[in-house]
Design an enzyme around this catalytic site. Structure first.
Site, PDB file in Angstrom:
ATOM      1  N   ALA A   1      23.295 -37.047  27.975  1.00  0.00           N
ATOM      2  CA  ALA A   1      24.114 -38.242  27.726  1.00  0.00           C
ATOM      3  C   ALA A   1      25.515 -37.858  27.248  1.00  0.00           C
ATOM      4  CB  ALA A   1      23.422 -39.144  26.706  1.00  0.00           C
TER       5      ALA A   1
ATOM      6  N   GLY B   1      13.639 -35.268  22.980  1.00  0.00           N
ATOM      7  CA  GLY B   1      13.246 -35.766  24.303  1.00  0.00           C
ATOM      8  C   GLY B   1      13.947 -37.041  24.720  1.00  0.00           C
TER       9      GLY B   1
ATOM     10  N   ASP C   1      16.361 -35.979  33.649  1.00  0.00           N
ATOM     11  CA  ASP C   1      17.204 -36.493  32.552  1.00  0.00           C
ATOM     12  C   ASP C   1      18.590 -36.905  33.050  1.00  0.00           C
ATOM     13  OD1 ASP C   1      15.100 -35.679  30.981  1.00  0.00           O
ATOM     14  OD2 ASP C   1      16.368 -34.799  29.417  1.00  0.00           O
TER      15      ASP C   1
END
Ligand code: PMV
Length: 308
Positions: free
Chosen positions: A106, A100, A147
């Site tokens: 990323a 998570g 995200d």
């Protein structure tokens, strides 16, 4: 040679409900990050991605269409109308996988940024978020977009699906402990389970999602106002609702209880749940005690992060 990186992230409040159009707050965690380096190679060698942590070497020209690492390279090249690329892209990451913290998003963001720099361009954060979002779909199916947004913008965001991102000021630093249950959890699977439960019981779930959305609104006000005890109470309320939704677990509950008993202002799971991370909001004087309690309660790793 060009290098770029992108931070990890946690969701402070609002996960799951955000998939159903409610707001969520996410913050970047720059203590952990993904890094990508692009190095030009001889003409005709093509583009090769070396992902050390995953033990993978990918030749982009031969990779499957749904390979996430090859996909971000292809979409970034198309965005900048670049044709052939002869380069080695080396990727590494200190972000825990499947917990998570946004490791997939990323890695994508770091690759896109490093490639943009290699091609002599800078990339706008909204465009970066959009490119990463397309790749997130390969990992997660139908992600909300939280995200990729927080990771591309690298600052705290108030996020509502399909809306432009809203940034806000953090009045006084938030001291968070991020404790890993050590249990990997696949976001896609948990999100699908919640969807099935929602289909079977829409009235109940819609109420819970609406309440989580209200918590996100109040949490934003608490952060802007520097009211950390209020924020902690809202995180606790959010955890209770996540338990109702069915995404907590005995390991998560144990860490949450330990953090609260040791003096955390609030504690909850962060991300999809069933495993992954628990976050606890502490003060400077309580931070070490809470960290100790989390370790004793079974946390596999604890990251201390200050959000400004
Ligand atoms: O990627 P994770 O595990 O932090 O969780 C994402 C949060 C969810 O709300 C559960 C899913 C989503 O797409 O927003």
């Amino acid at each position: 040679m060009t290098t770029a990186s992108a931070p990890g992230k946690i969701i402070l409040v609002g996960e799951h409900a955000v998939v159903y159009g409610r707001p969520a707050i996410a913050v970047p965690i720059s203590k952990v990050k993904a890094t990508a380096t692009v190095e030009e190679t001889r003409r005709g060698t093509g583009c090769v991605i070396i992902a050390k942590d995953l033990n993978r070497t990918i030749r982009v020209a031969e990779a499957a269409l749904n390979d996430p690492l090859a996909a971000i390279v292809r979409s970034t090249l198309v965005h900048f109308r670049a044709q052939d690329l002869d380069a080695t892209i080396t990727v590494s990451s200190t972000i825990p996988i499947a917990s998570g913290m946004g490791s997939g998003a990323a890695v994508s963001a770091a690759i896109a940024r490093a490639l943009a720099a290699h091609l002599g361009h800078t990339m706008n954060n909204d465009i970066l978020a959009a490119l990463v979002f397309e790749v997130e779909k390969l990992y997660h199916g139908a992600p909300s977009g939280v995200d990729n947004t927080v990771i591309a913008h690298a600052r705290p965001v108030f996020f509502v699906k399909n809306r432009l991102v809203e940034a806000f000021a953090v009045k006084s630093p938030l001291r968070l402990l991020i404790a890993d249950t050590g249990i990997p959890s696949l976001t896609k699977v948990v999100v699908e389970d919640v969807h099935k439960a929602w289909e079977a019981n829409q009235d109940k779930y819609n109420v819970w999602f609406r309440q989580i959305g209200q918590i996100a609104l109040m949490a934003r006000a608490a952060i802007i106002g520097g009211e950390h005890f209020a924020l902690g109470a809202l995180m606790d309320g959010n955890q209770w609702l996540l338990e109702q939704i069915g995404v907590s677990s005995p390991e998560i509950d144990r860490l949450v209880q330990a953090a609260r008993q040791a003096g955390a202002m609030g504690a909850k799971l962060s991300g999809a749940g069933r495993g992954g991370n628990v976050i606890a909001l502490t003060t400077e004087p309580t931070q070490d005690t809470v960290l100790d309690a989390l370790r004793k309660a079974g946390a596999q790793a604890v990251i201390a992060a200050t959000i400004m």
